[in-house]
Scaffold this active site. Structure first.
Site, PDB file in Angstrom:
ATOM      1  N   GLU A   1       0.852  -1.191   0.000  1.00  0.00           N
ATOM      2  CA  GLU A   1       0.000   0.000   0.000  1.00  0.00           C
ATOM      3  C   GLU A   1       0.890   1.245   0.000  1.00  0.00           C
ATOM      4  O   GLU A   1       2.033   1.215   0.452  1.00  0.00           O
ATOM      5  CB  GLU A   1      -0.916  -0.062   1.234  1.00  0.00           C
ATOM      6  CG  GLU A   1      -1.794   1.128   1.515  1.00  0.00           C
ATOM      7  CD  GLU A   1      -2.801   1.493   0.434  1.00  0.00           C
ATOM      8  OE1 GLU A   1      -2.407   1.588  -0.731  1.00  0.00           O
ATOM      9  OE2 GLU A   1      -3.975   1.738   0.800  1.00  0.00           O
ATOM     10  N   ASP A   2       0.354   2.343  -0.522  1.00  0.00           N
ATOM     11  CA  ASP A   2       1.153   3.560  -0.590  1.00  0.00           C
ATOM     12  C   ASP A   2       1.358   4.190   0.789  1.00  0.00           C
ATOM     13  O   ASP A   2       2.470   4.541   1.165  1.00  0.00           O
ATOM     14  CB  ASP A   2       0.538   4.581  -1.567  1.00  0.00           C
ATOM     15  CG  ASP A   2      -0.950   4.857  -1.323  1.00  0.00           C
ATOM     16  OD1 ASP A   2      -1.517   4.348  -0.331  1.00  0.00           O
ATOM     17  OD2 ASP A   2      -1.547   5.595  -2.127  1.00  0.00           O
TER      18      ASP A   2
ATOM     19  N   ARG B   1       0.029  12.158  -9.267  1.00  0.00           N
ATOM     20  CA  ARG B   1       0.571  10.807  -9.064  1.00  0.00           C
ATOM     21  C   ARG B   1       1.928  10.633  -9.733  1.00  0.00           C
ATOM     22  O   ARG B   1       2.721   9.792  -9.350  1.00  0.00           O
ATOM     23  CB  ARG B   1      -0.387   9.745  -9.629  1.00  0.00           C
ATOM     24  CG  ARG B   1      -1.716   9.623  -8.890  1.00  0.00           C
ATOM     25  CD  ARG B   1      -2.405   8.327  -9.304  1.00  0.00           C
ATOM     26  NE  ARG B   1      -3.823   8.298  -8.976  1.00  0.00           N
ATOM     27  CZ  ARG B   1      -4.309   7.922  -7.787  1.00  0.00           C
ATOM     28  NH1 ARG B   1      -3.497   7.553  -6.833  1.00  0.00           N
ATOM     29  NH2 ARG B   1      -5.613   7.911  -7.581  1.00  0.00           N
TER      30      ARG B   1
ATOM     31  N   PHE C   1      -0.616  16.420   4.323  1.00  0.00           N
ATOM     32  CA  PHE C   1      -1.141  15.765   3.128  1.00  0.00           C
ATOM     33  C   PHE C   1      -0.075  15.739   2.051  1.00  0.00           C
ATOM     34  O   PHE C   1       0.459  16.773   1.664  1.00  0.00           O
ATOM     35  CB  PHE C   1      -2.410  16.461   2.621  1.00  0.00           C
ATOM     36  CG  PHE C   1      -3.130  15.627   1.615  1.00  0.00           C
ATOM     37  CD1 PHE C   1      -3.931  14.566   2.023  1.00  0.00           C
ATOM     38  CD2 PHE C   1      -2.976  15.861   0.261  1.00  0.00           C
ATOM     39  CE1 PHE C   1      -4.579  13.763   1.096  1.00  0.00           C
ATOM     40  CE2 PHE C   1      -3.617  15.059  -0.681  1.00  0.00           C
ATOM     41  CZ  PHE C   1      -4.419  14.010  -0.260  1.00  0.00           C
TER      42      PHE C   1
ATOM     43  N   ASP D   1      -2.568   5.627   6.957  1.00  0.00           N
ATOM     44  CA  ASP D   1      -3.017   6.905   7.515  1.00  0.00           C
ATOM     45  C   ASP D   1      -3.898   6.603   8.733  1.00  0.00           C
ATOM     46  O   ASP D   1      -3.369   6.309   9.805  1.00  0.00           O
ATOM     47  CB  ASP D   1      -3.765   7.649   6.393  1.00  0.00           C
ATOM     48  CG  ASP D   1      -4.122   9.078   6.746  1.00  0.00           C
ATOM     49  OD1 ASP D   1      -3.394   9.707   7.524  1.00  0.00           O
ATOM     50  OD2 ASP D   1      -5.137   9.581   6.232  1.00  0.00           O
TER      51      ASP D   1
HETATM   52  P1  IMP Z   1      -6.447   5.154   5.637  1.00  0.00           P
HETATM   53  O1  IMP Z   1      -7.585   4.200   5.402  1.00  0.00           O
HETATM   54  O2  IMP Z   1      -6.889   6.399   6.332  1.00  0.00           O
HETATM   55  O3  IMP Z   1      -5.240   4.538   6.280  1.00  0.00           O
HETATM   56  O4  IMP Z   1      -6.069   5.751   4.246  1.00  0.00           O
HETATM   57  C1  IMP Z   1      -5.390   5.093   3.297  1.00  0.00           C
HETATM   58  C2  IMP Z   1      -5.635   5.733   1.945  1.00  0.00           C
HETATM   59  O5  IMP Z   1      -5.929   7.129   2.049  1.00  0.00           O
HETATM   60  C3  IMP Z   1      -4.387   5.619   1.144  1.00  0.00           C
HETATM   61  O6  IMP Z   1      -4.437   4.456   0.354  1.00  0.00           O
HETATM   62  C4  IMP Z   1      -4.417   6.863   0.310  1.00  0.00           C
HETATM   63  O7  IMP Z   1      -5.089   6.594  -0.884  1.00  0.00           O
HETATM   64  C5  IMP Z   1      -5.216   7.861   1.089  1.00  0.00           C
HETATM   65  N1  IMP Z   1      -4.341   8.849   1.784  1.00  0.00           N
HETATM   66  C6  IMP Z   1      -4.088   8.942   3.097  1.00  0.00           C
HETATM   67  N2  IMP Z   1      -3.244   9.945   3.365  1.00  0.00           N
HETATM   68  C7  IMP Z   1      -2.960  10.517   2.177  1.00  0.00           C
HETATM   69  C8  IMP Z   1      -2.103  11.614   1.788  1.00  0.00           C
HETATM   70  O8  IMP Z   1      -1.433  12.295   2.588  1.00  0.00           O
HETATM   71  N3  IMP Z   1      -2.059  11.888   0.455  1.00  0.00           N
HETATM   72  C9  IMP Z   1      -2.774  11.178  -0.473  1.00  0.00           C
HETATM   73  N4  IMP Z   1      -3.558  10.140  -0.149  1.00  0.00           N
HETATM   74  C10 IMP Z   1      -3.663   9.818   1.165  1.00  0.00           C
HETATM   75 MG    MG Z   2      -5.712   6.900  -2.706  1.00  0.00          MG
END
Ligand code: IMP
Ligand code: MG
Length: 180
Positions: free
Chosen positions: A101-102, A167, A154, A105
């Site tokens: 995963e990227d 991207r 962000f 968060d």
């Molecule tokens: P989570 O479910 O909150 O952990 O979010 C994961 C997803 O939110 C990631 O796969 C990203 O697509 C998106 N995301 C969370 N933080 C960022 C950020 O700082 N920039 C861009 N996308 C984010």
């Molecule tokens: Mg995303």
């Protein structure tokens, strides 16, 4: 690339540092699964760039699949809801899986995906993320490979988007948005 309106980009992680770290992560994964086959699962779309660099740093027999989820809306705010929009092409039963995963968060996305994959009885299930924003965590998730811990800002670039843009940046940058 010049951002539109009042948007402002500041480099957080340079491309050279990202590549160096991914080489280390690939070496570690190769060591951890020595003599075994590996199945990488990328989370579309953000992880695609990281995954394509990581897979070439792994010195094992590797296969590849993708999943897609919708969690974030168009902007930078999470909806808290996670939904599977593309499932795997093949079964993972008995396979050594690394979910790629990227960014980690709130943890909601990875928690959801981890549960789904665990139910399918892989031999091993590990998680690799390029970025981790620990301050934002709502749901605890165990990750095995972390590229960089970053502050609560962000970020875009290297696969990460803001409303599908940025991207293609080669560095990870902090995006400042104009006040709404
Ligand atoms: P989570 O479910 O909150 O952990 O979010 C994961 C997803 O939110 C990631 O796969 C990203 O697509 C998106 N995301 C969370 N933080 C960022 C950020 O700082 N920039 C861009 N996308 C984010
Ligand atoms: Mg995303």
């Amino acid at each position: 690339m010049s951002p539109t309106g009042q948007e402002h980009l500041r480099v957080l992680l340079r491309r050279s540092a990202i590549q160096r770290r991914i080489r280390e992560m690939g070496r570690q994964i190769s060591r951890d699964f020595r003599g075994e086959r590996l199945h990488l699962i990328g989370v579309l779309k953000g992880a695609s760039i990281f995954l394509s660099d990581l897979i070439r740093q792994i010195r094992l027999e590797v296969s590849l699949d993708f999943m897609a989820v919708s969690s974030y809306g168009k902007g930078s705010q999470t909806s808290g809801q996670v939904r599977l929009t593309k499932d795997l092409d093949t079964s993972i039963e008995g396979l050594n899986v690394v979910l790629v995963e990227d960014i980690l968060d709130t943890g909601l996305t990875l928690h959801y995906l981890y549960r789904i994959l665990q139910q399918r009885r892989p031999k091993a299930l590990r998680v690799a993320v390029l970025l981790d924003k620990p301050e934002r965590r709502v749901q605890e998730v165990k990750v095995d490979y972390v590229g960089f811990q970053i502050p609560n800002e962000f970020v875009v670039g290297y696969g990460l988007d803001y409303a599908e843009r940025y991207r293609n940046l080669r560095d990870v940058c902090v995006l400042s948005l104009p006040p709404e």
